[in-house]
Scaffold this motif. Structure first.
Motif, short mmCIF file in Angstrom:
data_model
loop_
_atom_site.label_atom_id
_atom_site.label_comp_id
_atom_site.label_asym_id
_atom_site.label_seq_id
_atom_site.Cartn_x
_atom_site.Cartn_y
_atom_site.Cartn_z
N LEU A 161 0.80 -1.22 0.00
CA LEU A 161 0.00 0.00 0.00
C LEU A 161 0.84 1.27 0.00
O LEU A 161 0.42 2.29 -0.54
N ARG A 162 2.00 1.21 0.66
CA ARG A 162 2.87 2.37 0.79
C ARG A 162 4.31 1.99 0.44
O ARG A 162 5.13 1.77 1.33
N PRO A 163 4.62 1.92 -0.86
CA PRO A 163 6.02 1.64 -1.22
C PRO A 163 6.93 2.66 -0.51
O PRO A 163 6.61 3.85 -0.44
N ASN A 164 8.04 2.16 0.04
CA ASN A 164 8.88 3.03 0.87
C ASN A 164 10.30 2.50 0.93
O ASN A 164 10.56 1.37 0.51
N ALA A 165 11.18 3.32 1.48
CA ALA A 165 12.59 2.94 1.62
C ALA A 165 12.96 2.64 3.07
O ALA A 165 14.14 2.50 3.40
N ILE A 166 11.97 2.52 3.93
CA ILE A 166 12.23 2.25 5.35
C ILE A 166 12.56 0.76 5.52
O ILE A 166 11.92 -0.09 4.92
#
Length: 114
Positions: A13-18
């Motif tokens: 839902l929230r592509p991210n780099a975390i």
């Protein structure tokens, strides 16, 4: 639901780099708060091993919602964070209400807990 499942669902839902490790830490903190409310022992964080989260289906969506909110907060998308947080707050309240209905002692006619 496991930690890895929650992370996978939130990442869809929230592509991210975390990092997964950071998201696992967020989930561990949430489960710690849940454990305190449920009068249970706080779970260990065995990362990078996977582990089962405390809240069962169908209330386990709190983990996905929480991660989405935290990802948006970390990315400073504060409008989306506010919307996610409102959805998470509602789901969290529903999950705790379910837990209380099914796990706290019933109150008898005399007003004591049975």
């Amino acid at each position: 639901m496991t930690v890895r499942q929650a992370i996978l669902q939130a990442d869809e839902l929230r592509p991210n780099a975390i990092s997964e490790e950071h998201k696992a830490r967020w989930l561990h903190q949430l489960d710690g708060r849940l454990a305190e409310t449920m009068d249970r022992e706080a779970p260990e964080n065995p990362w990078p091993e996977d582990w089962a989260l405390l809240m069962p289906h169908p209330y386990d969506n709190i983990y996905e919602l929480y991660l989405c909110a935290m990802i948006d907060f970390a990315n400073l998308d504060l409008d989306q964070y506010a919307a996610d947080q409102a959805m998470y707050d509602t789901a969290y309240s529903q999950a705790l209400a379910w837990w209380r209905r099914h796990h706290l002692p019933k109150i008898t006619e005399g007003g004591t807990r049975a």
